[in-house]
Design a protein around this motif. Structure first.
Motif: not given
Length: 138
Positions: A30-41, A133-136
């Motif tokens: 549990p907690g607060d998160y900042v999640v950067p999403l940078d996906l390509e595929g 084909e998905i990856r960070s």
């Protein structure tokens, strides 16, 4: 930053199953998160056409119980007898025979199918995934 296209939304929705979400949730504290999403595929999707099918007809056991209880109570009242109470019946039958209940529900459903026409409903076409084909990027 741009919004996701409808095709991107469909592709991402097919990547994430309930099991995947459950496993991820168990591993995150549990907690607060900042999640950067940078996906390509790339993902190949097949989107099926809409189609019509008959909606399944199923017995509604509680409706049957209430109808029967009403009939029995009317007959008992006409004879001057005490009526039956749904709460008492529920307690007495709580540990009842499940096989009998399933059989009666099946029989009621079959009776409905012979007497009623199931409504026609419009269904969305299925979405199938081909290559993915998905990856960070990180």
């Amino acid at each position: 930053m741009r919004n996701l296209t409808d095709l991107e939304v469909l592709a991402l929705s097919r990547l994430i199953t309930d099991d995947t979400v459950d496993r991820a949730r168990e591993s995150v504290t549990p907690g607060d998160y900042v999640v950067p999403l940078d996906l390509e595929g790339i993902m190949e999707l097949t989107v099926g056409v809409k189609y019509n099918q008959r909606s399944p007809i199923r017995a509604r056991p509680w409706n049957v119980v209430l109808r029967l209880l009403g009939e029995v109570n009317t007959l008992r009242a006409e004879k001057g007898e005490a009526t039956l109470d749904i709460a008492e019946i529920a307690v007495e039958s709580h540990d009842g025979d499940e096989k009998l209940a399933k059989r009666l529900e099946k029989e009621a459903t079959e009776a409905l199918k012979t007497r009623l026409t199931a409504p026609l409903i419009e269904c969305r076409g299925q979405i199938s995934i081909g290559r993915r084909e998905i990856r960070s990027r990180k």
